[in-house]
Design an enzyme around this catalytic site. Structure first.
Site: not given
Length: 276
Positions: A177, A182, A197, A200
């Site tokens: 990802d 991120h 962040i 998920g």
């Protein structure tokens, strides 16, 4: 969408586990099989990212306002354990769209079936729900997915805490990802965050880690499935507290809380394990 075949080796399997914080204590022999090639085990949550089709919602012919998409839910069912190395075929379909009405958005449900290319075995089924905030009023199709029930209140039957590392997202993203949200502080600020962040699916992987350790003795064959609803983002470096409510028959309900902010980051979650 054409099937996607992805081969992975021991480095990929171990890197995914390292991205979830395995091996932080190199003397923890319970975690060693996930980060060491001797008797290597593949985490069930690796199925979430194997054979990823890319960000297809960006393609203009679909008419999706992709900037406003949120990852709402993720459901994983394991039919057989993932081999520690191998090649997997992923077959995709859009299972349905729930139109909430003009200006109210829509829910898109996509499904991925994973097969072992060597044996043909159906290994896992993954369902992702995307909340398309910028769409709605265009019609839907397929059967709606029943809404997840709230997690029980009261004192949990078990609590597991896992500390994340400040640089954890930089490791986890190497499993596939590459969203700069991120990694790049400037991109994170444009998205309304003061720092990059955590993914998920990394938070969901931490839940997988907690269930395996506390309820499966780290035996991946006993892990049968997990559903989570993403409610708030996790900041790398936070400690995540998983609160489990045992329902019998190997069914667990749980939520996850970012301890430092006392914020629920995963909600209405469930997991299924086989009892010893």
């Amino acid at each position: 969408m054409e099937p996607i075949v992805q081969a992975y080796d021991k480095r990929d399997t171990m890197l995914h586990a390292l991205g979830l914080g395995y091996g932080l204590d190199p003397l923890d022999e319970a975690q060693l099989p996930f980060v060491y090639e001797k008797e290597l085990r593949c985490l069930p949550c690796f199925a979430n990212i194997l054979c990823h089709p890319g960000f297809w919602a960006q393609r203009p012919e679909f008419g999706i306002d992709w900037v406003k998409i949120l990852h709402a839910e993720q459901d994983l069912t394991m039919h057989k354990p993932l081999p520690p190395t191998g090649a997997i075929r992923g077959e995709y379909r859009v299972a349905g769209v729930e139109d909430k009405g003009e200006g109210r958005g829509a829910l898109l449900h996509q499904e991925k079936a994973l097969y072992d290319t060597a044996t043909g075995d159906h290994l896992a089924t993954v369902r992702s729900t995307l909340f398309m905030r910028g769409n709605g009023g265009e019609g839907g199709f397929g059967d709606p997915i029943p809404a997840a029930e709230p997690v029980p209140e009261g004192k949990p039957d078990a609590v597991v805490e896992i500390a994340t590392r400040p640089g954890q997202a930089l490791i986890y993203r190497l499993s596939g990802d590459w969203n700069p949200l991120h990694a790049d502080p400037a991109i994170a600020r444009k998205a309304g965050f003061d720092r990059p962040i955590l993914h998920g699916l990394c938070t969901k992987g931490l839940a997988n880690r907690a269930v395996l350790a506390h309820y499966c003795d780290n035996d991946v064959a006993r892990f049968k499935g997990m559903f989570v609803r993403f409610s708030k983002p996790v900041m790398p470096g936070e400690t995540i507290r998983f609160e489990f409510y045992e329902q019998g028959g190997g069914l667990l309900r749980f939520r996850a809380v970012a301890v430092e902010r006392d914020v629920v980051v995963l909600d209405r979650c469930s997991a299924q394990v086989s009892e010893a």
